[in-house]
Design a protein around this motif. Structure first.
Motif, PDB file in Angstrom:
ATOM      1  N   SER B 104       0.833  -1.200   0.000  1.00 17.32           N
ATOM      2  CA  SER B 104       0.000   0.000   0.000  1.00 17.32           C
ATOM      3  C   SER B 104       0.868   1.250   0.000  1.00 17.32           C
ATOM      4  CB  SER B 104      -0.909   0.039   1.222  1.00 17.32           C
ATOM      5  OG  SER B 104      -1.595  -1.162   1.350  1.00 17.32           O
ATOM      6  N   TYR B 105       1.962   1.171   0.753  1.00 17.60           N
ATOM      7  CA  TYR B 105       2.876   2.303   0.802  1.00 17.60           C
ATOM      8  C   TYR B 105       3.482   2.551  -0.576  1.00 17.60           C
ATOM      9  CZ  TYR B 105       6.894   5.182   1.978  1.00 17.60           C
ATOM     10  OH  TYR B 105       7.811   6.177   2.001  1.00 17.60           O
ATOM     11  N   MET B 108       1.113   4.433  -2.550  1.00 18.75           N
ATOM     12  CA  MET B 108       1.120   5.817  -2.075  1.00 18.75           C
ATOM     13  C   MET B 108       2.229   6.620  -2.742  1.00 18.75           C
ATOM     14  SD  MET B 108       0.976   6.172   1.986  1.00 18.75           S
ATOM     15  CE  MET B 108       1.210   7.816   2.587  1.00 18.75           C
ATOM     16  N   ILE B 111       1.478   7.307  -6.582  1.00 20.71           N
ATOM     17  CA  ILE B 111       0.442   8.225  -7.065  1.00 20.71           C
ATOM     18  C   ILE B 111       0.435   9.572  -6.373  1.00 20.71           C
ATOM     19  CG2 ILE B 111      -1.081   6.335  -7.772  1.00 20.71           C
ATOM     20  CD1 ILE B 111      -2.731   6.872  -5.296  1.00 20.71           C
ATOM     21  N   LYS B 112       1.384   9.835  -5.465  1.00 21.18           N
ATOM     22  CA  LYS B 112       1.351  11.148  -4.786  1.00 21.18           C
ATOM     23  C   LYS B 112       1.591  12.265  -5.805  1.00 21.18           C
ATOM     24  CE  LYS B 112       6.182  11.315  -3.646  1.00 21.18           C
ATOM     25  NZ  LYS B 112       7.184  11.967  -2.877  1.00 21.18           N
ATOM     26  N   GLN B 132      -4.621  15.083  -8.401  1.00 25.13           N
ATOM     27  CA  GLN B 132      -4.700  14.827  -6.967  1.00 25.13           C
ATOM     28  C   GLN B 132      -5.329  13.446  -6.773  1.00 25.13           C
ATOM     29  OE1 GLN B 132      -3.354  16.628  -4.384  1.00 25.13           O
ATOM     30  NE2 GLN B 132      -3.923  14.756  -3.317  1.00 25.13           N
ATOM     31  N   LEU B 134      -3.938  10.886  -4.714  1.00 30.78           N
ATOM     32  CA  LEU B 134      -3.820  10.419  -3.341  1.00 30.78           C
ATOM     33  C   LEU B 134      -4.912  11.081  -2.505  1.00 30.78           C
ATOM     34  CD1 LEU B 134      -1.997   8.593  -1.692  1.00 30.78           C
ATOM     35  CD2 LEU B 134      -0.617  10.560  -1.129  1.00 30.78           C
ATOM     36  N   PHE B 135      -5.361  10.402  -1.464  1.00 30.83           N
ATOM     37  CA  PHE B 135      -6.438  10.873  -0.601  1.00 30.83           C
ATOM     38  C   PHE B 135      -7.751  10.983  -1.352  1.00 30.83           C
ATOM     39  CE2 PHE B 135      -2.564  13.090   1.110  1.00 30.83           C
ATOM     40  CZ  PHE B 135      -2.262  12.062   1.982  1.00 30.83           C
ATOM     41  N   SER B 136      -8.068   9.984  -2.138  1.00 35.15           N
ATOM     42  CA  SER B 136      -9.375   9.948  -2.797  1.00 35.15           C
ATOM     43  C   SER B 136      -9.865   8.501  -2.776  1.00 35.15           C
ATOM     44  CB  SER B 136      -9.254  10.421  -4.239  1.00 35.15           C
ATOM     45  OG  SER B 136      -8.507   9.486  -4.982  1.00 35.15           O
ATOM     46  N   ALA B 139      -7.918   6.264  -5.095  1.00 40.10           N
ATOM     47  CA  ALA B 139      -6.662   5.756  -4.548  1.00 40.10           C
ATOM     48  C   ALA B 139      -6.919   4.535  -3.677  1.00 40.10           C
ATOM     49  CB  ALA B 139      -5.970   6.844  -3.737  1.00 40.10           C
ATOM     50  N   ALA B 143      -5.509   0.753  -4.415  1.00 40.28           N
ATOM     51  CA  ALA B 143      -4.685   0.012  -3.458  1.00 40.28           C
ATOM     52  C   ALA B 143      -5.357  -1.295  -3.055  1.00 40.28           C
ATOM     53  CB  ALA B 143      -4.419   0.861  -2.225  1.00 40.28           C
ATOM     54  N   LEU B 215      -4.389   6.035   2.331  1.00 45.59           N
ATOM     55  CA  LEU B 215      -4.600   6.554   0.980  1.00 45.59           C
ATOM     56  C   LEU B 215      -5.885   7.348   0.803  1.00 45.59           C
ATOM     57  CD1 LEU B 215      -3.363   3.276   0.187  1.00 45.59           C
ATOM     58  CD2 LEU B 215      -2.814   4.853  -1.636  1.00 45.59           C
TER      59      LEU B 215
END
Lengths: 255, 271
Positions: B104-105, B108, B111-112, B132, B134-136, B139, B143, B215
């Motif tokens: 998962s990392y 991360m 896709i950052k 953007q 990451l954080f969606s 994402a 993952a 994520l």
């Protein structure tokens, strides 16, 4: 065209599996803090890891925990599998059900359930709680691997041994273990990786005074992507890769 | 001895968590009497319902994607000749066993905003601002698929591998074309594998709490995160237990469906 479709698709999936990790490993050697651009080869991030005392401590904790958990799980698993294989005894059904439940229940349910049990039993969260939990989730894998391997053994061997006067203990140590050692070794290695990688269950049953590596990585990763974490994750990945490859190799060679 | 041990760790925790889900809690005790059904009534609260809905939606999408990606892959693999088959299988098993946290990392990092994916897309001129990602939810979904795809492929592989070739040939001899053979013969015969894979993907997809946590950003919450919060943040263990039980009931229902559609020899391959 059609003949190329299948290999292309398979390659695509393997790229999907491996590219993200390979990129991670590649960039862990990049001499730059944030940048994507290749600024030259460096081992600086790895040197940073080596000097981190906290990290060393949690790594040692994790390896020790994995070692103990794998050893206990494999020994208990070997005895369990051979008794499941050889005897019809009272409680066999319960034993079967327990293994099934442990294997299929989502990690988070097992984690929270164990947390409740330890709290009621007044067992402090920490090394022992972790050890017992890790044995609990490794055990079903060991039992199943060994049990399926035992089914392929020649049943006459056991009867011959018994006819020649061997006791159950002798049969276990002189026949089952020597015949099954590749499966036993590979179960040990897989239990070790399972224990080394577990996040969900450990998250609920670990205490502040016994930090372990996966949870440490988790809390570091929450802070964002950093080159030293790239390096740490690369090391962890290569270590588990070697262990998994070895265990698969042992299992297949004797097959 | 061992039966006692396994019962202690296999069954007792589940009995306890079931009991706990019917109890209450107050400021001094984590779990206390009286006996109540309130926890189950509380789960029906619209706030929680939204989380369930989102979990189902994401886990369902993840299962579907894994099935679509995994089925052709498993099919090709099952039809490959030895010794390539063993090698290809090994390459599929390795991601199955390596840490999903680390994988998962890796996603991360990929896709950052300043990650390699945006870098490539911008260099190719497809986009001019970094996406953007990451954080969606996208994402999180990516993952989840990345982590759980091997769990779909392995049962599919073993059920397709055992498929009797003579049945396919018979279907062709009787005049079925490729599509018909696939839909009417191959799919129904590999149904146990499809169901087993779906169970192995669907349940973890809802409960691997660290994936939405890493994520998905602060707003992303799935069933696993809910249980995590109930236990460790709001410290409402009975409510958390009730949520865990709900999850277990879901698992049992899915297993029931699987049991109904599979034969004894298929079940052995799941284990």
């Amino acid at each position: 065209m059609k003949r190329l479709l299948a290999p292309t698709y398979v390659t695509f999936i393997y790229c999907f599996f491996y590219l993200p990790i390979l990129i991670l490993v590649f960039y862990s050697f990049n001499d730059a803090h944030y940048s994507l651009i290749w600024r030259g080869f460096t081992t600086a991030w790895y040197q940073l890891l080596i000097t981190d005392q906290d990290l060393w401590l949690s790594a040692i904790h994790s390896v020790f925990l994995g070692f103990c958990a794998a050893t206990f799980a494999t020994s208990i698993g070997a005895v369990t599998a051979s008794s499941l294989f050889r005897y019809r005894f009272y409680g066999r059904k319960i034993l079967h059900t327990s293994i099934f439940v442990l294997l299929l229940s989502p990690d988070i349910v097992l984690g929270t359930a164990l947390l409740i049990m330890y709290t009621l039993a007044n067992l402090p969260l920490g090394f022992f709680a972790l050890l017992l939990s890790h044995i609990a989730f490794c055990l079903p894998f060991v039992v199943l691997t060994l049990f399926s391997r035992m089914k392929s053994l020649d049943k006459n061997i056991f009867e011959a041994a018994r006819d020649l006067g061997a006791t159950d203990t002798t049969i276990f140590f002189k026949i089952i273990i020597p015949l099954l050692w590749p499966a036993i070794l590979s179960s040990w290695l897989l239990s070790f990786t399972l224990s080394l990688d577990d996040v969900v269950i450990s998250y609920f049953v670990s205490g502040p005074e016994f930090e372990i590596l996966p949870l440490k990585i988790y809390s570091l990763a929450k802070l964002g992507v950093k080159p030293e974490i790239n390096a740490l994750c690369s090391v962890m990945f290569v270590v588990t890769l070697i262990i998994v490859m070895t265990s698969q190799f042992i299992l297949r060679k004797k097959n | 001895m061992i039966t006692i041990w396994l019962t202690l760790f296999g069954l007792l925790p589940f009995v306890l968590i079931t009991v706990a889900s019917f109890l209450s809690h107050d400021s001094r005790h984590l779990i206390t009497l009286p006996f109540t059904f309130n926890n189950y009534l509380e789960i029906l609260n619209p706030i929680y319902f939204k989380i369930f809905e989102k979990s189902f939606y994401l886990a369902g999408a993840c299962t579907l994607l894994c099935l679509l990606l995994g089925y052709p892959f498993a099919y090709i693999l099952a039809r490959t000749r030895e010794p390539y088959k063993s090698l290809l299988m090994l390459l599929t098993i390795v991601p199955f066993w390596t840490s999903s946290l680390i994988r998962s990392y890796a996603i991360m990092a990929l896709i950052k905003a300043k990650g390699i994916l945006n870098g490539i897309l911008m260099a190719l001129g497809i986009i001019d601002h970094p996406l953007q990602l990451l954080f969606s939810n996208t994402a999180v979904l990516l993952a989840l698929v990345y982590n759980l795809l091997p769990f779909m492929i392995l049962p599919l592989f073993s059920s397709i591998e055992r498929l009797d070739n003579r049945l396919i040939e018979a279907a062709r001899d009787l005049g079925a074309n490729k599509t018909t053979t696939f839909l009417k013969v191959i799919i129904p015969l590999s149904l146990p594998g499809i169901l087993a894979g779906s169970i192995l993907v669907f349940l973890p997809a809802m409960t691997l709490f660290y994936i939405p946590d890493l994520l998905g950003g602060s707003k992303s919450m799935l069933l696993g995160n809910l249980i995590q919060n109930q236990f460790l943040l709001t410290v409402n263990w009975p409510l958390g237990s009730a949520t865990s039980i709900l999850l277990t009931v879901m698992m049992l229902i899915l297993l029931g469906i699987y049991w109904h559609f599979s034969k004894a020899k298929d079940r052995q391959s799941l284990l």
